[in-house]
Design an enzyme around this catalytic site. Structure first.
Site, short mmCIF file in Angstrom:
data_model
loop_
_atom_site.label_atom_id
_atom_site.label_comp_id
_atom_site.label_asym_id
_atom_site.label_seq_id
_atom_site.Cartn_x
_atom_site.Cartn_y
_atom_site.Cartn_z
N ASP A 46 0.85 -1.20 0.00
CA ASP A 46 0.00 0.00 0.00
C ASP A 46 0.88 1.25 0.00
O ASP A 46 0.66 2.20 0.75
CB ASP A 46 -0.95 0.00 1.21
CG ASP A 46 -2.08 1.01 1.04
OD1 ASP A 46 -2.29 1.49 -0.10
OD2 ASP A 46 -2.76 1.31 2.03
N ASN A 104 1.40 7.45 2.89
CA ASN A 104 2.12 6.56 3.80
C ASN A 104 3.62 6.85 3.82
O ASN A 104 4.40 6.08 4.36
CB ASN A 104 1.88 5.10 3.41
CG ASN A 104 0.48 4.66 3.76
OD1 ASN A 104 -0.14 5.25 4.65
ND2 ASN A 104 -0.04 3.66 3.08
N THR A 128 -4.70 0.92 -2.55
CA THR A 128 -5.49 2.11 -2.84
C THR A 128 -5.64 2.20 -4.35
O THR A 128 -4.66 2.00 -5.08
CB THR A 128 -4.74 3.35 -2.28
OG1 THR A 128 -4.49 3.11 -0.90
CG2 THR A 128 -5.55 4.62 -2.44
N ASP A 163 2.69 2.56 7.89
CA ASP A 163 1.47 1.81 7.60
C ASP A 163 1.76 0.42 7.00
O ASP A 163 1.64 0.22 5.79
CB ASP A 163 0.55 2.63 6.67
CG ASP A 163 -0.89 2.14 6.78
OD1 ASP A 163 -1.11 1.12 7.47
OD2 ASP A 163 -1.78 2.75 6.17
N LYS A 209 2.08 4.64 -1.02
CA LYS A 209 1.43 5.82 -1.61
C LYS A 209 1.91 7.04 -0.81
O LYS A 209 2.41 6.89 0.33
CB LYS A 209 -0.09 5.69 -1.55
CG LYS A 209 -0.64 5.48 -0.16
CD LYS A 209 -2.15 5.32 -0.18
CE LYS A 209 -2.67 5.01 1.21
NZ LYS A 209 -4.10 4.85 1.28
P1 ATP Z 1 -5.08 3.55 7.93
O1 ATP Z 1 -5.08 2.07 7.97
O2 ATP Z 1 -6.42 4.18 7.86
O3 ATP Z 1 -4.11 4.14 6.93
P2 ATP Z 1 -3.93 3.34 10.56
O4 ATP Z 1 -5.00 3.19 11.61
O5 ATP Z 1 -3.09 2.17 10.22
O6 ATP Z 1 -4.52 4.07 9.31
P3 ATP Z 1 -1.62 5.06 10.40
O7 ATP Z 1 -1.81 5.27 8.94
O8 ATP Z 1 -0.46 4.25 10.82
O9 ATP Z 1 -2.95 4.49 11.07
O10 ATP Z 1 -1.55 6.46 11.15
C1 ATP Z 1 -2.58 7.42 11.06
C2 ATP Z 1 -1.97 8.81 10.85
O11 ATP Z 1 -1.15 9.13 11.97
C3 ATP Z 1 -1.05 8.90 9.64
O12 ATP Z 1 -1.74 9.29 8.49
C4 ATP Z 1 -0.06 9.97 10.05
O13 ATP Z 1 -0.57 11.25 9.74
C5 ATP Z 1 0.01 9.82 11.56
N1 ATP Z 1 1.19 9.04 11.95
C6 ATP Z 1 1.33 7.71 11.92
N2 ATP Z 1 2.54 7.34 12.34
C7 ATP Z 1 3.20 8.47 12.65
C8 ATP Z 1 4.51 8.75 13.13
N3 ATP Z 1 5.39 7.78 13.39
N4 ATP Z 1 4.86 10.04 13.32
C9 ATP Z 1 3.98 11.02 13.06
N5 ATP Z 1 2.72 10.82 12.61
C10 ATP Z 1 2.33 9.57 12.40
#
Ligand code: ATP
Length: 488
Positions: A149, A154, A190, A167, A151
């Site tokens: 995924d 991420n 996506t 992600d 993109k």
């Molecule tokens: P999804 O599956 O919907 O993409 P998710 O629940 O797996 O989301 P992530 O994509 O890992 O969650 O994180 C959500 C958001 O948090 C990211 O889009 C990013 O903006 C922020 N984020 C994630 N990890 C970090 C990090 N290490 N540092 C700063 N911001 C982060």
């Protein structure tokens, strides 16, 4: 779901017992981002002062949505990754309701927002970040992991504006033979970046990440997706027939690279094991000038560093001569009234009494305040979203002010704590933008109900309190100065 300490690798070796972390070990700060299954918050470990991006997942939600395997996969894959171009997982722990992932902080946002901010990247910038993504994929694929995924959402940035790929909920660990002939996968990814083999044969391999790389390079150079249509069905049709147009202004070597990445046949994609592997990809003419050995330490392109900084306040001197606000007549009258009351010995402190809830009246503090009283304030403070920034110190005054510098005015949350410390924070991104340095030379100057200056040896801060409490700020700052530095 197993609970672990520092980067468990699930191995059999006996390890010294690791003290499990608990939510109470951290001071939680602002939300960095929200995903479908998680909230990511800035968190500071109280014992070490280290900052983490804490990904917090509600167990109930994960179970209800049948995402347990996805969460376990993410944890497993992240635990195996230790490379500067990936978000790093330092530890995981849980409480009865939630799972916590302690990640490195990628503070500077997503690649997608940078492309949107600039419209598109110039060729050098595209080359630089394409090279970082290639280097990251090389590492990932060498561990037999495919992201699936990839993109711009991420791909995050750290303070140095280096990429931090994140992600891994849909990532997959594959065997050597899978790398050559991928096995059937369920649909993940996506629409705009999904590879034709996944749509057609439900197969995803390393080549699928290379397809996504081709889409991302196209997007960096143009600001647009190569495959774009009003709905997913039409996007998929375009992907399946590899129908896209390369803009004329793309340099020839970029056109060639994208064409070689966006190949319908995954075995013909540059970079895949059957097509020269990473040697072929990294020696493509588009990457001429990239030093792959020093890429990890190469500085980010200026435009990106500027983009990362342009919302921050550098510590350039204010030119106070440009400040044109008029003195407020009512304020002058009030000042005169106070001066005359002081002369009469009545003092004007009552009129300046500090009463707002975020303001501790009468700077007794550590000196005069009882332990019990201090505890009470601290408890109250712990529930506030600003507690994080105080780093264990008591907040003495807090509020939103406008900070004027030359022709720009920025809204900042000002936090005055014991120490003393006077920080200003972007109220939206919750980033600390700066600190007004304390010394015995610091001096306040109320200019109106709204406006006041803080003079320091190197700079004058021009501040505006829209709630007309400029004098309260000055009084509080003066009290604190007196407490810490005595009378001048
Ligand atoms: P999804 O599956 O919907 O993409 P998710 O629940 O797996 O989301 P992530 O994509 O890992 O969650 O994180 C959500 C958001 O948090 C990211 O889009 C990013 O903006 C922020 N984020 C994630 N990890 C970090 C990090 N290490 N540092 C700063 N911001 C982060």
């Amino acid at each position: 779901m197993a609970e672990n300490g520092e980067n468990s690798d699930g191995g059999q070796k006996t390890k010294p017992p690791i003290k499990k972390k608990r939510p109470e070990d951290f001071r939680f700060g602002p939300i960095l981002g929200e995903g479908s299954y998680s909230t990511v918050k800035l968190a500071c470990e109280i014992s070490t002062g280290r900052e983490f991006a804490m990904k917090i997942l509600e167990k109930r939600h994960i179970v209800k949505e049948k995402k347990v395997p996805q969460v376990e996969r993410e944890k497993k894959v992240l635990s195996r990754l230790d490379h500067p171009f990936f978000v790093k997982l330092y530890f995981t722990f849980q409480d009865p309701e939630r799972l916590y992932f302690g990640l490195s902080v990628a503070r500077k946002g997503e690649l997608l927002s940078k492309i949107k901010q600039l419209g598109k990247f110039d060729v050098d910038c595209t080359r630089f970040y394409s090279a970082q993504i290639v280097s990251a994929l090389q590492h990932l694929h060498s561990l037999n992991i495919i992201h699936r995924d990839l993109k711009p959402e991420n791909i995050l940035f750290n303070d140095l504006m280096q990429i931090q790929i994140t992600d891994f909920g849909t990532a997959k660990e594959v065997t050597e033979s899978d790398l050559e002939t991928p096995k059937a996968s369920s649909f993940v990814g996506t629409a705009q970046y999904v590879s034709p083999e996944l749509l057609k044969d439900k197969q995803a391999g390393v080549s699928s990440d290379l397809w996504a790389l081709g889409c991302i390079i196209f997007q960096m150079l143009s600001g647009k997706f190569p495959f774009q249509a009003p709905n997913e069905y039409l996007i998929f049709q375009q992907i399946l027939s590899c129908r896209y147009e390369l803009p004329d202004y793309f340099p020839d070597d970029a056109k060639d690279l994208i064409t070689n990445l966006l190949q319908l046949d995954p075995l013909k994609r540059i970079g895949c094991p059957t097509c020269g592997g990473y040697d072929a990809l990294m020696s493509h003419p588009f990457f001429k000038g990239i030093n792959w050995d020093t890429l990890l330490i190469a500085p980010a392109p200026q435009v990106m560093l500027h983009l990362a900084d342009n919302s921050s306040d550098d510590e350039e001197n204010d030119d106070v001569s440009q400040i044109t606000d008029n003195f407020d007549q009512v304020f002058m009258t009030e000042l005169k009234k106070q001066a005359s009351e002081k002369r009469k010995g009545r003092g004007s402190d009552e009129s300046l009494a500090l009463s707002e809830p975020d303001d501790i009246s009468g700077f007794g503090l550590s000196a005069c305040m009882s332990e019990e009283e201090r505890e009470r304030w601290m408890r109250k403070q712990h529930q506030s979203e600003w507690d994080y920034f105080a780093k264990g110190k008591l907040i003495l005054k807090r509020g939103q002010l406008e900070k004027k510098r030359k022709l720009s005015v920025k809204v900042r949350e000002f936090i005055l704590t014991e120490g003393p410390k006077l920080l200003y924070i972007d109220p939206v991104s919750k980033e600390v933008k700066g600190e007004i340095p304390w010394s015995s030379e610091l001096r306040t100057e109320p200019r109106s109900f709204r406006i006041f200056y803080i003079h320091t040896p190197n700079r004058t801060y021009h501040l505006i309190d829209k709630t007309n409490n400029a004098m309260k700020w000055c009084k509080k700052i003066d009290e604190i100065k007196k407490f810490y530095f005595g009378r001048k």
